[in-house]
Design a protein around this motif. Sequence first.
Motif, PDB file in Angstrom:
ATOM      1  N   GLU A   1     -27.577  18.559 -21.699  1.00  0.00           N
ATOM      2  CA  GLU A   1     -26.857  18.959 -20.491  1.00  0.00           C
ATOM      3  C   GLU A   1     -26.686  20.465 -20.392  1.00  0.00           C
ATOM      4  O   GLU A   1     -26.441  21.001 -19.309  1.00  0.00           O
ATOM      5  CB  GLU A   1     -25.485  18.268 -20.456  1.00  0.00           C
ATOM      6  CG  GLU A   1     -25.571  16.764 -20.221  1.00  0.00           C
ATOM      7  CD  GLU A   1     -24.230  16.076 -20.284  1.00  0.00           C
ATOM      8  OE1 GLU A   1     -23.249  16.726 -20.727  1.00  0.00           O
ATOM      9  OE2 GLU A   1     -24.150  14.890 -19.925  1.00  0.00           O
TER      10      GLU A   1
ATOM     11  N   ASP B   1     -32.162  24.492 -15.406  1.00  0.00           N
ATOM     12  CA  ASP B   1     -33.299  23.874 -14.738  1.00  0.00           C
ATOM     13  C   ASP B   1     -34.611  24.581 -15.069  1.00  0.00           C
ATOM     14  O   ASP B   1     -35.639  23.929 -15.292  1.00  0.00           O
ATOM     15  CB  ASP B   1     -33.087  23.871 -13.216  1.00  0.00           C
ATOM     16  CG  ASP B   1     -32.000  22.893 -12.785  1.00  0.00           C
ATOM     17  OD1 ASP B   1     -31.673  21.980 -13.573  1.00  0.00           O
ATOM     18  OD2 ASP B   1     -31.484  23.043 -11.658  1.00  0.00           O
TER      19      ASP B   1
ATOM     20  N   LYS C   1     -35.627  23.822 -18.684  1.00  0.00           N
ATOM     21  CA  LYS C   1     -36.050  22.420 -18.763  1.00  0.00           C
ATOM     22  C   LYS C   1     -37.456  22.244 -18.186  1.00  0.00           C
ATOM     23  O   LYS C   1     -38.289  21.539 -18.768  1.00  0.00           O
ATOM     24  CB  LYS C   1     -35.044  21.550 -18.012  1.00  0.00           C
ATOM     25  CG  LYS C   1     -35.317  20.066 -18.038  1.00  0.00           C
ATOM     26  CD  LYS C   1     -34.124  19.290 -17.499  1.00  0.00           C
ATOM     27  CE  LYS C   1     -33.682  19.794 -16.154  1.00  0.00           C
ATOM     28  NZ  LYS C   1     -32.489  19.091 -15.648  1.00  0.00           N
ATOM     29  N   ASP C   2     -37.727  22.911 -17.056  1.00  0.00           N
ATOM     30  CA  ASP C   2     -39.039  22.786 -16.429  1.00  0.00           C
ATOM     31  C   ASP C   2     -40.120  23.432 -17.291  1.00  0.00           C
ATOM     32  O   ASP C   2     -41.225  22.894 -17.424  1.00  0.00           O
ATOM     33  CB  ASP C   2     -39.013  23.429 -15.044  1.00  0.00           C
ATOM     34  CG  ASP C   2     -40.281  23.137 -14.260  1.00  0.00           C
ATOM     35  OD1 ASP C   2     -40.558  21.940 -14.020  1.00  0.00           O
ATOM     36  OD2 ASP C   2     -41.004  24.086 -13.911  1.00  0.00           O
TER      37      ASP C   2
ATOM     38  N   SER D   1     -38.241   9.831 -15.461  1.00  0.00           N
ATOM     39  CA  SER D   1     -37.198  10.613 -16.118  1.00  0.00           C
ATOM     40  C   SER D   1     -35.969  10.794 -15.245  1.00  0.00           C
ATOM     41  O   SER D   1     -36.044  10.871 -14.015  1.00  0.00           O
ATOM     42  CB  SER D   1     -37.751  11.984 -16.513  1.00  0.00           C
ATOM     43  OG  SER D   1     -38.335  12.629 -15.398  1.00  0.00           O
ATOM     44  N   THR D   2     -34.827  10.873 -15.913  1.00  0.00           N
ATOM     45  CA  THR D   2     -33.586  11.290 -15.258  1.00  0.00           C
ATOM     46  C   THR D   2     -33.552  12.816 -15.266  1.00  0.00           C
ATOM     47  O   THR D   2     -34.422  13.474 -15.864  1.00  0.00           O
ATOM     48  CB  THR D   2     -32.351  10.746 -16.005  1.00  0.00           C
ATOM     49  OG1 THR D   2     -32.299  11.347 -17.309  1.00  0.00           O
ATOM     50  CG2 THR D   2     -32.419   9.227 -16.147  1.00  0.00           C
ATOM     51  N   SER D   3     -32.548  13.398 -14.647  1.00  0.00           N
ATOM     52  CA  SER D   3     -32.497  14.860 -14.527  1.00  0.00           C
ATOM     53  C   SER D   3     -32.327  15.557 -15.877  1.00  0.00           C
ATOM     54  O   SER D   3     -32.651  16.747 -16.010  1.00  0.00           O
ATOM     55  CB  SER D   3     -31.361  15.266 -13.590  1.00  0.00           C
ATOM     56  OG  SER D   3     -30.108  14.820 -14.084  1.00  0.00           O
ATOM     57  N   PHE D   4     -31.823  14.848 -16.906  1.00  0.00           N
ATOM     58  CA  PHE D   4     -31.563  15.490 -18.194  1.00  0.00           C
ATOM     59  C   PHE D   4     -32.691  15.280 -19.205  1.00  0.00           C
ATOM     60  O   PHE D   4     -32.704  15.919 -20.260  1.00  0.00           O
ATOM     61  CB  PHE D   4     -30.250  14.974 -18.794  1.00  0.00           C
ATOM     62  CG  PHE D   4     -29.039  15.330 -17.978  1.00  0.00           C
ATOM     63  CD1 PHE D   4     -28.637  16.652 -17.843  1.00  0.00           C
ATOM     64  CD2 PHE D   4     -28.309  14.354 -17.319  1.00  0.00           C
ATOM     65  CE1 PHE D   4     -27.530  16.991 -17.080  1.00  0.00           C
ATOM     66  CE2 PHE D   4     -27.197  14.676 -16.556  1.00  0.00           C
ATOM     67  CZ  PHE D   4     -26.811  15.998 -16.433  1.00  0.00           C
TER      68      PHE D   4
ATOM     69  N   GLN E   1     -39.065  16.032 -18.159  1.00  0.00           N
ATOM     70  CA  GLN E   1     -39.499  15.615 -16.828  1.00  0.00           C
ATOM     71  C   GLN E   1     -40.913  15.041 -16.874  1.00  0.00           C
ATOM     72  O   GLN E   1     -41.846  15.706 -17.338  1.00  0.00           O
ATOM     73  CB  GLN E   1     -39.426  16.797 -15.869  1.00  0.00           C
ATOM     74  CG  GLN E   1     -38.022  17.385 -15.729  1.00  0.00           C
ATOM     75  CD  GLN E   1     -37.016  16.348 -15.236  1.00  0.00           C
ATOM     76  OE1 GLN E   1     -37.052  15.944 -14.072  1.00  0.00           O
ATOM     77  NE2 GLN E   1     -36.136  15.891 -16.111  1.00  0.00           N
TER      78      GLN E   1
ATOM     79  N   ARG F   1     -34.380   5.477 -12.198  1.00  0.00           N
ATOM     80  CA  ARG F   1     -35.160   5.198 -10.987  1.00  0.00           C
ATOM     81  C   ARG F   1     -36.118   4.025 -11.210  1.00  0.00           C
ATOM     82  O   ARG F   1     -36.684   3.862 -12.295  1.00  0.00           O
ATOM     83  CB  ARG F   1     -35.988   6.416 -10.589  1.00  0.00           C
ATOM     84  CG  ARG F   1     -35.225   7.507  -9.903  1.00  0.00           C
ATOM     85  CD  ARG F   1     -36.169   8.631  -9.521  1.00  0.00           C
ATOM     86  NE  ARG F   1     -36.774   9.253 -10.694  1.00  0.00           N
ATOM     87  CZ  ARG F   1     -37.832  10.056 -10.646  1.00  0.00           C
ATOM     88  NH1 ARG F   1     -38.416  10.311  -9.484  1.00  0.00           N
ATOM     89  NH2 ARG F   1     -38.302  10.606 -11.753  1.00  0.00           N
TER      90      ARG F   1
END
Length: 235
Positions: free
Chosen positions: A53, A57, A60-61, A88-91, A94, A141
């Motif tokens: 967390e 962003d 992470k990307d 994937s979730t946002s955490f 990706q 998702r």
Amino acid sequence: MISLCLPVCIKVVLDTKIERDYLMGFDMTLAVNSESIAKTKIAIRKTIIQKREELGDLEKDEKSLSIAQRLFGMDEFKKSKTVFCFLSTSFEVQTERIIRESLRLGKQVLVPLLDPGGENLQASRIPSMDIDFVIGEYGVRQPAPKFRDIVPFSNIDFVVVPGLAFDNFGNRIGYGGGFYDKFFKKITRDVSRVAVSYDFQLFNLVPHSDLDEPVHFLITETKALRCRDVSGVEV
């Protein structure tokens, strides 16, 4: 009692507090009870979720891009025809780039879908990432009902696996539902199981039992590892 074999050939480097706490809690007779394993897994999950967390962003990307590029270089991926990949979730690492590239290369792409009972994974084929998705149980998702196309596991030859913590032996700590452990027991051993994670999710050793299924490869932003057991044999 659930036996937990600690590899005697490994010099464990206690480079994080959680690893020190974990190893110091073991009876070095190589056996711990299931409650101890469960408590340690909970502690590791909490620590890793917090560290994930904290990622911005952009970071992470960048890490996810490096991971995807390493995965694309794998012979096992290049030869695969049907890729099963988590959404994937946002955490998490990706995975959209992995899915889109697989589709571009003409591979069949399957994503996880919980069965109606909510206890087991199914494999749903998706034609693209531009279809409608819905948020299912656990905030994951899934393809919207009209886009669900369930296919047998026998089609799968490459699996991209989520998780919270891993070690070089392929041991994995997931989110606690046991979905992937049950899923792995239903596919053949020659299907490549590839975990994608950030470097900080890789431990010298994670708690595991005979119920836990290992992965074959670990891909992080800086390394690609082929997992081996304590005798050096590929898992």
